[in-house]
Structure formats: structure tokens, C-alpha cells
Scaffold this motif. Structure first.
Motif, PDB file in Angstrom:
ATOM      1  N   GLY A   1       3.769  -0.999  27.841  1.00  0.00           N
ATOM      2  CA  GLY A   1       4.247  -1.491  29.118  1.00  0.00           C
ATOM      3  C   GLY A   1       3.128  -1.848  30.065  1.00  0.00           C
ATOM      4  N   GLU A   2       2.118  -0.989  30.123  1.00  0.00           N
ATOM      5  CA  GLU A   2       0.986  -1.251  31.009  1.00  0.00           C
ATOM      6  C   GLU A   2       0.194  -2.459  30.534  1.00  0.00           C
ATOM      7  OE1 GLU A   2      -0.704  -0.512  34.527  1.00  0.00           O
ATOM      8  OE2 GLU A   2       0.753   0.865  33.661  1.00  0.00           O
TER       9      GLU A   2
ATOM     10  N   ARG B   1      19.544 -13.324  26.221  1.00  0.00           N
ATOM     11  CA  ARG B   1      19.834 -12.059  25.557  1.00  0.00           C
ATOM     12  C   ARG B   1      19.264 -10.907  26.395  1.00  0.00           C
ATOM     13  NH1 ARG B   1      23.283 -12.204  21.479  1.00  0.00           N
ATOM     14  NH2 ARG B   1      22.153 -10.650  20.249  1.00  0.00           N
ATOM     15  N   THR B   2      19.705  -9.704  26.082  1.00  0.00           N
ATOM     16  CA  THR B   2      19.254  -8.532  26.826  1.00  0.00           C
ATOM     17  C   THR B   2      18.713  -7.453  25.902  1.00  0.00           C
ATOM     18  OG1 THR B   2      21.499  -7.620  26.813  1.00  0.00           O
ATOM     19  CG2 THR B   2      20.837  -8.901  28.757  1.00  0.00           C
ATOM     20  N   VAL B   3      17.976  -6.530  26.503  1.00  0.00           N
ATOM     21  CA  VAL B   3      17.418  -5.368  25.810  1.00  0.00           C
ATOM     22  C   VAL B   3      17.720  -4.135  26.653  1.00  0.00           C
ATOM     23  CG1 VAL B   3      15.287  -4.219  25.072  1.00  0.00           C
ATOM     24  CG2 VAL B   3      15.555  -6.689  24.726  1.00  0.00           C
ATOM     25  N   LEU B   4      18.103  -3.051  26.010  1.00  0.00           N
ATOM     26  CA  LEU B   4      18.263  -1.765  26.683  1.00  0.00           C
ATOM     27  C   LEU B   4      17.084  -0.878  26.322  1.00  0.00           C
ATOM     28  CD1 LEU B   4      22.081  -1.145  26.187  1.00  0.00           C
ATOM     29  CD2 LEU B   4      20.913  -1.398  28.389  1.00  0.00           C
ATOM     30  N   ALA B   5      16.506  -0.237  27.324  1.00  0.00           N
ATOM     31  CA  ALA B   5      15.309   0.574  27.120  1.00  0.00           C
ATOM     32  C   ALA B   5      15.468   1.909  27.828  1.00  0.00           C
ATOM     33  CB  ALA B   5      14.075  -0.160  27.661  1.00  0.00           C
TER      34      ALA B   5
ATOM     35  N   ILE C   1      13.838   3.483  22.597  1.00  0.00           N
ATOM     36  CA  ILE C   1      13.855   4.756  23.309  1.00  0.00           C
ATOM     37  C   ILE C   1      12.517   5.447  23.109  1.00  0.00           C
ATOM     38  CG2 ILE C   1      14.951   7.039  23.461  1.00  0.00           C
ATOM     39  CD1 ILE C   1      17.519   5.754  22.425  1.00  0.00           C
ATOM     40  N   GLY C   2      11.919   5.904  24.186  1.00  0.00           N
ATOM     41  CA  GLY C   2      10.708   6.711  24.124  1.00  0.00           C
ATOM     42  C   GLY C   2      11.057   8.165  24.343  1.00  0.00           C
ATOM     43  N   VAL C   3      10.493   9.047  23.538  1.00  0.00           N
ATOM     44  CA  VAL C   3      10.757  10.486  23.653  1.00  0.00           C
ATOM     45  C   VAL C   3       9.432  11.232  23.768  1.00  0.00           C
ATOM     46  CG1 VAL C   3      12.936  10.354  22.389  1.00  0.00           C
ATOM     47  CG2 VAL C   3      10.823  10.795  21.139  1.00  0.00           C
TER      48      VAL C   3
ATOM     49  N   ARG D   1       9.306  -0.746  30.543  1.00  0.00           N
ATOM     50  CA  ARG D   1       8.694  -2.030  30.189  1.00  0.00           C
ATOM     51  C   ARG D   1       8.206  -2.012  28.750  1.00  0.00           C
ATOM     52  NH1 ARG D   1       7.331  -5.961  33.724  1.00  0.00           N
ATOM     53  NH2 ARG D   1       5.838  -6.661  32.151  1.00  0.00           N
ATOM     54  N   GLY D   2       7.526  -0.932  28.374  1.00  0.00           N
ATOM     55  CA  GLY D   2       6.980  -0.854  27.029  1.00  0.00           C
ATOM     56  C   GLY D   2       8.049  -0.764  25.961  1.00  0.00           C
TER      57      GLY D   2
END
Length: 404
Positions: free
Chosen positions: A201-202, A83-87, A150-152, A375-376
Motif C-alpha cells: 500500500g505504501e 469493477r470493485t475490490v473488497l479489502a 485480507i491482511g492478518v 490500499r495494499g
């Protein structure tokens, strides 16, 4: 969102395939017999649940284990590539988007300049188009997708995924980001502050066993992603970690865009540092311009970055005394411009914090660099879709589809 963890030595008290899957999630192949021993469940129950997980594609057969006689037992393991993830990591003036598998491995990514002040509709239309591009150029389609994150660059109400009065995102307040993305992709969509996903992510890349970590982003603004006791801390309204608007000792005469004076961002943010250098006659406008000067060993740029680090360190010292992290990671465009900002931070944190709080404290630059956010964001989705209840839901959906 805290990632699901299970002690494989503890007795299993769950009743679904999702609980069994947690014993396979680390990627170590196991036989049905080993799973029965670990869980205390009967061989028949294990067989039924393994078959259900195989049907979802989350688990795959990986060959035969050593046998003590007779037919070799089959082994099974987590299949993250199924499976995949979009980030997406959206900043004030840039975007980095990635396609990953369910272990957080980055399959492909792209980056571009993007003005967040253009507003939610044009920005998210662009994001959806780029997501589609990433899937297509890697031979995938939406059917392989497990989720999107999504990070904003602003506070987010995590339960709804809606920005909450973000100061540098005009027009985004209370906008339904998940609902907009789900008009194209019918999968879970999670939204969080960009520094929060960078912290995840880190941690996943360099500090997986560290439960108390601070990630400090030093760019246009200054913010902190805080992991305490192994869990990401967002606060009551999603505004935890807004370090940029803490007052710096001795900086009270400097006005800040938030309306107060003496804020850390007004003294040490990318705009402030660029303005400092511009006043000295250098043609700089952004944090990136400052970073490039420092990389060319420009003395003035190095000096203002070192001072920015000291200002940040004076505020972080209070956080260290209060929260006692074991690791502080610095990222963002300014922090990545050599060791100048980090050196200033270390100088003040070790000087102003108590000896006990800094006894084993590590202060380092980001190893994930500009991919920390992607990554996060991926880990945010992975923690959500691979939790026991979510896996059980996938198993039931697959069984219903096969029955029709």
C-alpha cells in the motif's frame, strides 16, 4: 504478490487479450492504430481483442482521437471503475475494511475495534457482514466484485491463504480463510500478513518506482514488509520480516511472550512501552494510550518512544547493512505518534549502518497512515486479477456467457 508490469516499448510476445490489456493498464487512452504499432499485431487482431476487452468492461471507449483526415479514430482506456475490490486489514485489536476500484482508489471504508483472539469464525462472520454493508451502501452487489484480500497479524502460507502458527491469533492456525469467505463471495480471496500488504500500500501510494523498500509496523507487535528487487519477499514459510523477535543488544534480561528473552517486541512493542509508562504511574494500557500521551507532549511518553525508536533502529541497522533498501517507512500506532520513534530509528540506523548503505537511504513516516493495509490489500487483488492470464480467463468467461 508482485504486480504485473510490461515495458510498452518491448515487442509483444503474448497471444491473448490479456497481454494487449497491459498496454492500456496505465490508463493512457490509445487508438487501435497505436496498439497495432506498439504490439506489432495486425489491425484485425487488435480489433478482435479490443472488442473482447470492451465486452468484459475492463476497457471503455473514451472519445475520438485527433484525425489526419476522414473519420476520427476511437480511443480506448482502462476502466477501473467498472469493477470493485473488497479489502480488509485485521490487526490485533482493530479492523479497517475498504471498497476500492481496480486502480486502488478507495470508494468507501469503515473501521472498528475487533479482537482477533475471538477466533476465526466470529471474526470472519463479522468481516463478511461488513463487506456486504460496504457494497450495499455504495449501490454495488457481488456481481461487480473482482476479488477480496485480507491482511492478518501473523504468518500466512500465501499459496493457501491459511495462517501458520500465528502467535497472537489463537485458534487461527491452518484455518481456511479463503474458503470461508468464498461461501458468501464467489471470487478470488487472497490472504497475507498485515505488514506485507502495508508495504504494498505504501509503495503504490508514495514510492511506485522504488524497488527496495521496507515497511516497519510499530504497534502491539513489530514487523517488516520487505519489497526487494520489486517483489514482495515472504520467505519459505511466510514468516519473513518478523523483526519483533530479533534480540536487541543489551536487552537479554527482558522476557518475551515467544519464550525467549531480549526480543525487540519485548522492549519496544506497544505493550512494553505501555508497561514502562504504567510503572511510572501513568494510566496507560495500550499503544494507542501511549500515542495519545505523546501527542499531548507528555515528556515521559516522548522519552520512552524515543528509546523504543533507538531499540528498533539498532535492529534495523543490521537489516540495512544486509539488504540495502533505499526507503524505510515506519507505520503503526506508535510510529504515527509524532516523530519520536522515527527520530530514534534514524539516530541508530545512520550511526550503526555502513556509509554506503545509508548514502541515499530515506527514513520516513507512512503517508498512507492507517489506510496502508487497505490500499495494499486492494493492490494484491489488482495484481492478481489484471495479470494477462487472469484477463484472458475473464474474456473467455464473458464470451461463454454471451454465447448461452
Amino acid at each position: 504478490m508482485a504486480l504485473t508490469t510490461i515495458n510498452p516499448k518491448a515487442p509483444n510476445t503474448g497471444t491473448g487479450a490479456g497481454d494487449l490489456f497491459q498496454y492500456l493498464r496505465n490508463g493512457q487512452p490509445r487508438t487501435r492504430s497505436e496498439l497495432a504499432t506498439l504490439t506489432g499485431l495486425s489491425r484485425s487482431t487488435i480489433a478482435t481483442r479490443v472488442d473482447a476487452l470492451l465486452d468484459t468492461g475492463l476497457v471503455g471507449a473514451v472519445g475520438a482521437a485527433l484525425s489526419s483526415g476522414g473519420r476520427p479514430p476511437s480511443t480506448f482506456a482502462f476502466a477501473p471503475e467498472s469493477r470493485t475490490v473488497l479489502a480488509a486489514d485485521l490487526g490485533a485489536a482493530h479492523a479497517i475494511l475498504g471498497l476500492t476500484d481496480l486502480a486502488g482508489n478507495i470508494i468507501d471504508h469503515l473501521r472498528a475495534d475487533l479482537d482477533i483472539t475471538n477466533g476465526p469464525v466470529p471474526v470472519l462472520d463479522w468481516v463478511v457482514a461488513r463487506f456486504t454493508e460496504l457494497l450495499q451502501r455504495n449501490g454495488r452487489d457481488a456481481s461487480t466484485l473482482s476479488g477480496i484480500a485480507i491482511g492478518v497479524p501473523g504468518p500466512v502460507a500465501h499459496s493457501t491463504g491459511r495462517p501458520t502458527k500465528p502467535p497472537i491469533m489463537p485458534g487461527w492456525n491452518d484455518f481456511d480463510i479463503p474458503g470461508t469467505i468464498q461461501q458468501t463471495f464467489d471470487v478470488p480471496v487472497l490472504v497475507d500478513n498485515d505488514v506485507n500488504i502495508m508495504a504494498l500500500g505504501e509503495q503504490s501510494l508514495s514510492w511506485p518506482d522504488t524497488e527496495n523498500l521496507m515497511f516497519v509496523k510499530v504497534a502491539t507487535g513489530i514487523g517488516v514488509g520487505l519489497i526487494s528487487g520489486g517483489a514482495l519477499q515472504r520467505g519459505a514459510q511466510g514468516s519473513a520480516g518478523d523483526l519483533g523477535h530479533v534480540q536487541v543488544p543489551g536487552g537479554a534480561s527482558t522476557p518475551c511472550r515467544c519464550g525467549n528473552t531480549g526480543c525487540l517486541e519485548a522492549l519496544a512493542g506497544g505493550g512494553a512501552v505501555a508497561a514502562n509508562l504504567a510503572a511510572q504511574g501513568y494510566a496507560v494500557h495500550t499503544a494507542s494510550d501511549v500515542g495519545k500521551l505523546a501527542e499531548d507532549n507528555n515528556t515521559a511518553a516522548i522519552q520512552v518512544l524515543r528509546q523504543a525508536g533507538r531499540d528498533i533502529g539498532s535492529v534495523l541497522a543490521m537489516c540495512v547493512n544486509l539488504l540495502n533498501p533505499s526507503v524505510i517507512v515506519l507505520g503503526g500506532r506508535l510510529a504515527s505518534a509524532g516523530e519520536h520513534v522515527i527520530a530514534g530509528v534514524r539516530e541508530q540506523v545512520y550511526f550503526r549502518s555502513t556509509p554506503l548503505a545509508t548514502q541515499h537511504l530515506v527514513i520516513v513516516g507512512s503517508a498512507a497512515a492507517d489506510m496502508a493495509g487497505v490500499r495494499g490489500a486492494s493492490m494484491l487483488v489488482i495484481g492478481h486479477v489484471l495479470a494477462p492470464d487472469a484477463v484472458d480467463h475473464q474474456v473467455m468467461n464473458r464470451a461463454a456467457a454471451m454465447a448461452t
